[in-house]
Design a protein around this motif. Structure first.
Motif, PDB file in Angstrom:
ATOM      1  N   TYR A   1       3.165  -5.824  -1.959  1.00  0.00           N
ATOM      2  CA  TYR A   1       1.864  -5.064  -1.615  1.00  0.00           C
ATOM      3  C   TYR A   1       1.142  -5.796  -0.691  1.00  0.00           C
ATOM      4  CZ  TYR A   1       3.574  -2.134  -5.453  1.00  0.00           C
ATOM      5  OH  TYR A   1       4.163  -1.118  -6.276  1.00  0.00           O
TER       6      TYR A   1
ATOM      7  N   GLN B   1      -6.153   3.419  -0.357  1.00  0.00           N
ATOM      8  CA  GLN B   1      -6.559   2.050  -0.921  1.00  0.00           C
ATOM      9  C   GLN B   1      -7.713   1.619  -0.051  1.00  0.00           C
ATOM     10  OE1 GLN B   1      -2.818   0.239  -1.138  1.00  0.00           O
ATOM     11  NE2 GLN B   1      -2.165   1.429  -2.863  1.00  0.00           N
TER      12      GLN B   1
ATOM     13  N   MET C   1       2.418  10.489  -9.872  1.00  0.00           N
ATOM     14  CA  MET C   1       3.826  10.092  -9.922  1.00  0.00           C
ATOM     15  C   MET C   1       4.572  11.184 -10.443  1.00  0.00           C
ATOM     16  SD  MET C   1       4.519   6.306 -10.691  1.00  0.00           S
ATOM     17  CE  MET C   1       3.100   5.257 -10.788  1.00  0.00           C
TER      18      MET C   1
ATOM     19  N   CYS D   1       8.364   6.639  -0.475  1.00  0.00           N
ATOM     20  CA  CYS D   1       8.010   6.513  -1.771  1.00  0.00           C
ATOM     21  C   CYS D   1       7.708   7.927  -2.421  1.00  0.00           C
ATOM     22  CB  CYS D   1       6.609   5.849  -1.722  1.00  0.00           C
ATOM     23  SG  CYS D   1       6.451   4.353  -1.000  1.00  0.00           S
TER      24      CYS D   1
ATOM     25  N   VAL E   1      -0.237  -4.550   2.849  1.00  0.00           N
ATOM     26  CA  VAL E   1      -1.157  -3.747   3.509  1.00  0.00           C
ATOM     27  C   VAL E   1      -1.617  -2.629   2.714  1.00  0.00           C
ATOM     28  CG1 VAL E   1      -1.105  -2.336   5.543  1.00  0.00           C
ATOM     29  CG2 VAL E   1       0.204  -4.434   5.784  1.00  0.00           C
TER      30      VAL E   1
ATOM     31  N   THR F   1       0.638  12.963  -3.041  1.00  0.00           N
ATOM     32  CA  THR F   1       1.652  12.210  -4.106  1.00  0.00           C
ATOM     33  C   THR F   1       2.255  11.078  -3.258  1.00  0.00           C
ATOM     34  OG1 THR F   1       2.220  14.207  -5.290  1.00  0.00           O
ATOM     35  CG2 THR F   1       3.693  12.480  -5.265  1.00  0.00           C
ATOM     36  N   GLY F   2       2.415   9.786  -3.792  1.00  0.00           N
ATOM     37  CA  GLY F   2       3.187   8.738  -3.234  1.00  0.00           C
ATOM     38  C   GLY F   2       1.921   8.240  -2.278  1.00  0.00           C
ATOM     39  N   SER F   3       0.893   8.313  -2.021  1.00  0.00           N
ATOM     40  CA  SER F   3      -0.192   7.898  -1.105  1.00  0.00           C
ATOM     41  C   SER F   3      -0.951   6.466  -1.668  1.00  0.00           C
ATOM     42  CB  SER F   3      -1.421   8.632  -0.927  1.00  0.00           C
ATOM     43  OG  SER F   3      -1.789   9.068  -2.274  1.00  0.00           O
ATOM     44  N   GLY F   4      -0.505   6.037  -3.082  1.00  0.00           N
ATOM     45  CA  GLY F   4      -0.765   4.901  -3.684  1.00  0.00           C
ATOM     46  C   GLY F   4      -2.190   4.966  -4.325  1.00  0.00           C
ATOM     47  N   LYS F   5      -2.599   6.015  -5.127  1.00  0.00           N
ATOM     48  CA  LYS F   5      -3.483   6.219  -5.900  1.00  0.00           C
ATOM     49  C   LYS F   5      -3.467   5.224  -6.916  1.00  0.00           C
ATOM     50  CE  LYS F   5      -3.124  10.911  -6.312  1.00  0.00           C
ATOM     51  NZ  LYS F   5      -1.866  11.061  -5.482  1.00  0.00           N
ATOM     52  N   THR F   6      -2.212   5.201  -7.669  1.00  0.00           N
ATOM     53  CA  THR F   6      -1.962   4.621  -9.039  1.00  0.00           C
ATOM     54  C   THR F   6      -2.657   2.936  -8.756  1.00  0.00           C
ATOM     55  OG1 THR F   6      -0.480   5.853  -9.343  1.00  0.00           O
ATOM     56  CG2 THR F   6      -0.598   4.147 -10.811  1.00  0.00           C
ATOM     57  N   LEU F   7      -2.065   2.759  -7.776  1.00  0.00           N
ATOM     58  CA  LEU F   7      -2.369   1.146  -7.238  1.00  0.00           C
ATOM     59  C   LEU F   7      -3.923   0.963  -7.241  1.00  0.00           C
ATOM     60  CD1 LEU F   7      -1.079  -1.692  -7.103  1.00  0.00           C
ATOM     61  CD2 LEU F   7      -0.837  -1.261  -4.836  1.00  0.00           C
TER      62      LEU F   7
ATOM     63  N   GLN G   1       9.713   8.512  -6.033  1.00  0.00           N
ATOM     64  CA  GLN G   1       8.829   9.094  -6.947  1.00  0.00           C
ATOM     65  C   GLN G   1       9.528  10.347  -7.675  1.00  0.00           C
ATOM     66  OE1 GLN G   1       7.280   7.248  -8.578  1.00  0.00           O
ATOM     67  NE2 GLN G   1       6.365   5.631  -7.435  1.00  0.00           N
TER      68      GLN G   1
HETATM   69  N1  LIG Z   1      -0.149  -0.781  -0.489  1.00  0.00           N
HETATM   70  C1  LIG Z   1       1.087  -0.677  -0.667  1.00  0.00           C
HETATM   71  N2  LIG Z   1       2.201  -1.217  -0.048  1.00  0.00           N
HETATM   72  C2  LIG Z   1       3.310  -1.021  -0.190  1.00  0.00           C
HETATM   73  N3  LIG Z   1       3.951   0.163  -1.210  1.00  0.00           N
HETATM   74  C3  LIG Z   1       2.900   0.531  -1.960  1.00  0.00           C
HETATM   75  C4  LIG Z   1       1.408   0.311  -1.633  1.00  0.00           C
HETATM   76  N4  LIG Z   1       0.552   1.010  -2.586  1.00  0.00           N
HETATM   77  C5  LIG Z   1       1.569   1.784  -3.087  1.00  0.00           C
HETATM   78  N5  LIG Z   1       2.792   1.432  -2.735  1.00  0.00           N
HETATM   79  C6  LIG Z   1       4.236   2.040  -3.383  1.00  0.00           C
HETATM   80  O1  LIG Z   1       3.969   3.627  -3.061  1.00  0.00           O
HETATM   81  C7  LIG Z   1       4.738   4.329  -3.938  1.00  0.00           C
HETATM   82  C8  LIG Z   1       3.716   5.523  -4.407  1.00  0.00           C
HETATM   83  O2  LIG Z   1       2.479   4.920  -4.840  1.00  0.00           O
HETATM   84  P1  LIG Z   1       1.568   5.708  -5.991  1.00  0.00           P
HETATM   85  O3  LIG Z   1       2.536   5.774  -7.206  1.00  0.00           O
HETATM   86  O4  LIG Z   1       0.371   4.870  -6.351  1.00  0.00           O
HETATM   87  O5  LIG Z   1       1.000   7.044  -5.488  1.00  0.00           O
HETATM   88  P2  LIG Z   1       0.463   7.964  -6.234  1.00  0.00           P
HETATM   89  O6  LIG Z   1      -0.636   8.339  -5.030  1.00  0.00           O
HETATM   90  O7  LIG Z   1      -0.234   7.569  -7.232  1.00  0.00           O
HETATM   91  O8  LIG Z   1       1.442   9.175  -6.409  1.00  0.00           O
HETATM   92  P3  LIG Z   1       1.228  10.340  -7.443  1.00  0.00           P
HETATM   93  O9  LIG Z   1       0.233  11.385  -7.022  1.00  0.00           O
HETATM   94  O10 LIG Z   1       2.732  10.830  -7.285  1.00  0.00           O
HETATM   95  O11 LIG Z   1       0.723   9.659  -9.018  1.00  0.00           O
HETATM   96  C9  LIG Z   1       5.012   3.373  -5.291  1.00  0.00           C
HETATM   97  O12 LIG Z   1       6.401   3.074  -5.497  1.00  0.00           O
HETATM   98  C10 LIG Z   1       4.136   2.234  -4.998  1.00  0.00           C
HETATM   99  O13 LIG Z   1       4.811   0.796  -5.423  1.00  0.00           O
END
Ligand SMILES: Nc1ncnc2c1ncn2[C@@H]1O[C@H](COP(=O)(O)OP(=O)(O)OP(=O)(O)O)[C@@H](O)[C@H]1O
Length: 399
Positions: free
Chosen positions: A97, A104, A1, A37, A99, A123-129, A41
């Motif tokens: 969240y 993920q 992020m 996203c 799907v 970036t923004g692909s959802g790695k954090t979650l 971000q």
């Molecule tokens: N399964 C999901 N459904 C909907 N929104 C999601 C989902 N997973 C993540 N997001 C949203 O997508 C956005 C980006 O996710 P996240 O921060 O996890 O990406 P990232 O890959 O960690 O980015 P970075 O490389 O910038 O750290 C966030 O706002 C998060 O809330």
């Protein structure tokens, strides 16, 4: 992020032709909301996402339809069931969240089966979650010890991750889980109040710590923070950390001296790992991870446009609304975001309307044709922001 200090965002769309192009773009692209996203971000400081009327429900309908036609591609709940506690799963759904993103879908089964992982996705692909769900599958809230550690290169990134971790930790306990203690998340970031953290760590160590390497190293060396019970170690933006010579020796020490890779699951996350085969080899050789570390590489976000146009317009203060209007009317974007600087204290004291209100009023009164304008503010409820929009123009509008 990543973050930037834009304070308020206006989202605009042309009302009349809105639904058709928007719908066809949604249908053409697999996961359009990820682009949004990324934008949010990158450009807002509190990961503002936002919603145009019906776009979220359209997206969900599309995803459900896709899942059915693909002979059932699993939901996030289905992937996490039997691993992540029910209250956290409910919280996931409450905030929308449902799907899984591609990373993920690919990484969670690998992580739930106990493997170490190099999460390599944009970036923004959802790695954090992804790694937070692993953490919630592993930690025991009743145990008073640091069980998960997320190492980040910057304070800003640490604050964003802490916010998401706490959002999941705010899960309400129901039924048989009523007795469960809630998960505690500590942000141990450079520039924070280390003295307060020391007392907290001594009195009742939190389950999850999000830390920059500088602050972390100080407390590890003084043995105020102990990692004997560590179950998950995440190093986010790992390429960035390894590039910084100041941080690299502390990071190496963290990976090998304070806990063993055999007793924990290790996750490295990054959008760019230049020599990923070499990096995986080093992970195993140096015992940063176990030998079974899996490289999950997902790169299926819509590509950047073939070219980006930048324009820089300088004008007198009084002319700036008019300039914005002429830009909008010459670009005719289907949708766009206007970033508006924060109102100065002086302007507040003199009783002037906020800059955003002035821009909205002006555009509503002067734009020829119909415009849909939404104001996105920092204190907006997470749900009302969590949705989708594809944007093809950004306007930064500052004094
Ligand atoms: N399964 C999901 N459904 C909907 N929104 C999601 C989902 N997973 C993540 N997001 C949203 O997508 C956005 C980006 O996710 P996240 O921060 O996890 O990406 P990232 O890959 O960690 O980015 P970075 O490389 O910038 O750290 C966030 O706002 C998060 O809330």
């Amino acid at each position: 992020m990543a973050s930037n200090s834009a304070s308020q965002i206006l989202a605009i769309t042309k009302t009349a032709p809105y639904s058709k192009p928007m719908a066809s773009r949604f249908l053409q692209s697999r996961r359009p909301y990820l682009n949004l996203c990324c934008l949010s971000q990158k450009f807002s400081n509190d990961n503002a996402l936002f919603c145009l009327p019906n776009s979220k429900s359209f997206l969900l309908a599309k995803e459900l339809e896709e899942r059915n036609s693909n002979n059932h591609s699993p939901t996030l709940r289905e992937i996490c069931l039997d691993h992540v506690p029910g209250n956290v799963l409910r919280r996931l759904e409450e905030v929308g969240y449902l799907v899984p993103t591609d990373v993920q879908k690919e990484a969670l089964p690998v992580l739930f089966s106990g493997n170490d992982c190099i999460l390599h996705a944009q970036t923004g692909s959802g790695k954090t979650l992804t790694y937070l769900l692993l953490i919630y599958s592993q930690i025991n809230p009743k145990k008073s010890a640091v069980q998960a550690l997320i190492v980040v290169p910057t304070r800003e990134l640490g604050m964003q991750i802490t916010k998401v971790a706490r959002m999941l930790a705010a899960a309400r306990h129901m039924g048989p889980e009523l007795e469960q203690k809630s998960y505690t998340v500590m942000a141990l970031l450079d520039g924070g109040m280390l003295r307060r953290h020391k007392s907290w760590l001594k009195a009742e160590p939190p389950a999850i710590v999000v830390a920059t390497i500088g602050s972390l190293s100080q407390l590890l060396e003084k043995q105020i923070l102990k990692l004997d019970s560590l179950r998950v170690l995440v190093v986010d933006e790992v390429d960035f950390l390894f590039k910084s010579s100041k941080q690299v020796s502390s990071l190496r020490k963290l990976l090998t001296s304070y806990s063993s890779c055999n007793n924990r699951q290790t996750v490295f996350a990054s959008a760019s790992i230049l020599q990923h085969r070499r990096f995986r080899h080093d992970c195993i050789q140096q015992k940063w991870t176990k030998g079974d570390v899996v490289h999950v590489h997902v790169n299926r976000i819509m590509p950047m446009p073939a070219c980006l146009y930048h324009r820089f317009v300088i004008c007198g203060r009084k002319a700036k609304h008019q300039v914005l209007l002429s830009l909008l009317q010459s670009d005719l974007p289907e949708s766009g975001i206007i970033f508006v600087g924060e109102q100065s204290e002086k302007s507040k004291k003199s009783g002037q309307a906020p800059s955003t209100t002035a821009v909205i009023d002006f555009l509503r009164a002067s734009y020829e044709g119909s415009l849909d304008i939404l104001l996105l503010e920092e204190d907006m409820n997470f749900n009302s922001r969590a949705a989708s929009l594809t944007v093809n123009v950004l306007y930064f509008f500052y004094d």
